[in-house]
Design an enzyme around this catalytic site. Structure first.
Site, PDB file in Angstrom:
ATOM      1  N   CYS A   1      -1.640  22.435  14.140  1.00 35.29           N
ATOM      2  CA  CYS A   1      -1.588  23.777  14.722  1.00 35.29           C
ATOM      3  C   CYS A   1      -1.249  24.823  13.659  1.00 35.29           C
ATOM      4  CB  CYS A   1      -0.522  23.760  15.816  1.00 35.29           C
ATOM      5  SG  CYS A   1      -0.269  25.342  16.577  1.00 35.29           S
TER       6      CYS A   1
ATOM      7  N   GLY B   1       3.283  27.756  11.665  1.00 32.54           N
ATOM      8  CA  GLY B   1       2.764  26.499  12.172  1.00 32.54           C
ATOM      9  C   GLY B   1       2.424  25.623  10.993  1.00 32.54           C
ATOM     10  N   GLU B   2       1.152  25.296  10.835  1.00 29.31           N
ATOM     11  CA  GLU B   2       0.681  24.421   9.754  1.00 29.31           C
ATOM     12  C   GLU B   2       1.412  23.086   9.779  1.00 29.31           C
ATOM     13  OE1 GLU B   2      -1.136  26.724   6.193  1.00 29.31           O
ATOM     14  OE2 GLU B   2       0.929  27.429   6.334  1.00 29.31           O
ATOM     15  N   HIS B   3       1.478  22.529  10.950  1.00 28.28           N
ATOM     16  CA  HIS B   3       2.035  21.185  11.085  1.00 28.28           C
ATOM     17  C   HIS B   3       1.570  20.595  12.414  1.00 28.28           C
ATOM     18  CE1 HIS B   3       5.304  23.748  12.935  1.00 28.28           C
ATOM     19  NE2 HIS B   3       5.078  22.884  13.909  1.00 28.28           N
ATOM     20  N   ALA B   4       1.812  19.310  12.560  1.00 26.81           N
ATOM     21  CA  ALA B   4       1.570  18.638  13.843  1.00 26.81           C
ATOM     22  C   ALA B   4       2.874  17.956  14.237  1.00 26.81           C
ATOM     23  CB  ALA B   4       0.446  17.613  13.706  1.00 26.81           C
TER      24      ALA B   4
END
Lengths: 150, 150
Positions: free
Chosen positions: B111, B63-66
């Site tokens: 997220c 994840g580690e993105h929007a």
């Protein structure tokens, strides 16, 4: 998590009318595996419902019905199970044992699931909401309908 | 396998903007468990793609993105994983450990997934095909966009 839209899905006919086996793209890197499908470009119907079947005792047989108009796409996302698909003239058993294997079942396919492993989770994407009137639960009735439609 | 359309889905707000926790209906009988959701009546978007993430080493963080416009619905269909959802003002961690738990993430939610169990399979239903331009991968850029939109 960079699956490209160009990654291809392999779709194999199975000898059972309209039933196809999908091999979905798998993207692997050091953070694990990713498998995907696009509804419009890969699948022959719009998804209106999904359900998951799990904790099925291995002796149990599920399915044992056909649908008049419902389309389904089955993926055993954990563990394994076997699915018998039968068009009334030809039948074949499929071992679903990978998130990257999808089985498309068109309407008027008699379907039986069995041999669930203890950890099996069967994901089913369906083209419509639940409609009891869409179920054909009697194989003789199914065969009568198959003969009528030929 | 007779889930009725009347079986209710419980939808809980979470304190993170637009993020909801869904408790999906579970139907149990001697043949196992069935959990389901209907797209139109239960979910806030049409499903255009689905993907599954699995065999993720437990040390890994995904994840580690929007997303700018993508809606997502997450279900950990096997095993467990933890998902941190953050709207730029409030964040919360969710343990997804049942096929009957769904996490809805609207656009503009940062997220992070982590703590995957060895048997975890995370199913993600998404509102669109993969578009690299829809990703926000830098948290500072995400925060700038959040401030602009408020």
């Amino acid at each position: 998590m960079n699956p490209t839209a160009s990654a291809s899905v392999s779709i194999e006919p199975t000898g059972v009318r309209g039933v196809s086996l999908y091999r979905l793209p798998q993207v692997q890197d050091e953070r694990g595996m990713l498998t995907f499908a696009e509804v419009r470009s890969h699948m022959p119907f719009a998804v209106e419902r999904f359900f998951m079947v799990y904790r099925v005792p291995s002796r149990e047989v599920r399915g044992e019905h056909a649908h008049k108009v419902l389309h389904q796409f089955l993926v055993c996302v954990s563990g394994s199970c076997s699915v018998i698909a039968d068009d009334g003239a030809a039948g074949r058993e499929f071992l679903l044992n990978s998130p990257a294997l999808g089985l498309y079942l068109p309407p008027m396919t008699w379907c039986v699931h069995h041999k669930y492993s203890p950890d099996a989770v069967l994901l089913v994407l369906a083209s419509d909401v639940y409609e009891s009137a869409d179920y054909i639960r009697d194989y003789a009735v199914f065969m009568d309908l198959v003969r009528t439609r030929v």
